[in-house]
Write an enzyme that holds these catalytic residues in place. Structure first.
Site, PDB file in Angstrom:
ATOM      1  CB  THR A  67      -0.934   0.017   1.223  1.00 32.58           C
ATOM      2  OG1 THR A  67      -0.153  -0.198   2.399  1.00 32.58           O
ATOM      3  CG2 THR A  67      -1.996  -1.057   1.107  1.00 32.58           C
TER       4      THR A  67
ATOM      5  CG  LEU B 218       6.442   5.155   2.193  1.00 32.87           C
ATOM      6  CD1 LEU B 218       7.512   6.240   2.128  1.00 32.87           C
ATOM      7  CD2 LEU B 218       6.805   4.126   3.254  1.00 32.87           C
ATOM      8  CG  HIS B 219      -0.629   3.018   4.563  1.00 32.90           C
ATOM      9  ND1 HIS B 219      -1.017   2.766   5.858  1.00 32.90           N
ATOM     10  CD2 HIS B 219      -0.145   1.847   4.090  1.00 32.90           C
ATOM     11  CE1 HIS B 219      -0.777   1.502   6.159  1.00 32.90           C
ATOM     12  NE2 HIS B 219      -0.249   0.919   5.098  1.00 32.90           N
ATOM     13  CG  LEU B 220      -1.151   7.407   9.789  1.00 30.90           C
ATOM     14  CD1 LEU B 220      -0.347   8.684   9.649  1.00 30.90           C
ATOM     15  CD2 LEU B 220      -2.517   7.699  10.345  1.00 30.90           C
TER      16      LEU B 220
END
Length: 87
Positions: free
Chosen positions: A12, A14-16
């Site tokens: 996914t 570099l999401h949160l």
């Protein structure tokens, strides 16, 4: 100053959560740590800066570390990215 390119492996990007892990790792070092992606440069110690770079899976970023512990910082960040940032 040391530099190294690394490919983001997280499905996914570099999401949160992975951005937080990356920042937490970067904040352990005194060096200035940034990364370049496309035409932008992000502060690896700032979650908002990392999220703002919009890095996706398969993207290549170049980390730049400059300071007294630059070698250790670069090695730790590259290792964290290659290990999947907890995912």
């Amino acid at each position: 100053m040391v530099k190294q390119k690394v490919v983001i492996k997280n499905p996914t990007g570099l999401h949160l959560r992975p951005a937080g892990i990356l920042c937490k790792e970067a904040m352990q070092y005194k060096s200035l740590i940034t990364f370049s992606f496309k035409e932008s440069t992000a502060n690896a110690k700032s979650v908002l800066s990392v999220l703002g770079a919009c890095v996706k899976c398969g993207d290549e970023v170049e980390f730049v570390c400059d300071g007294e512990d630059e070698e250790e910082a670069l090695a730790a960040l590259v290792n964290a990215i290659e290990s999947g940032l907890g995912e």
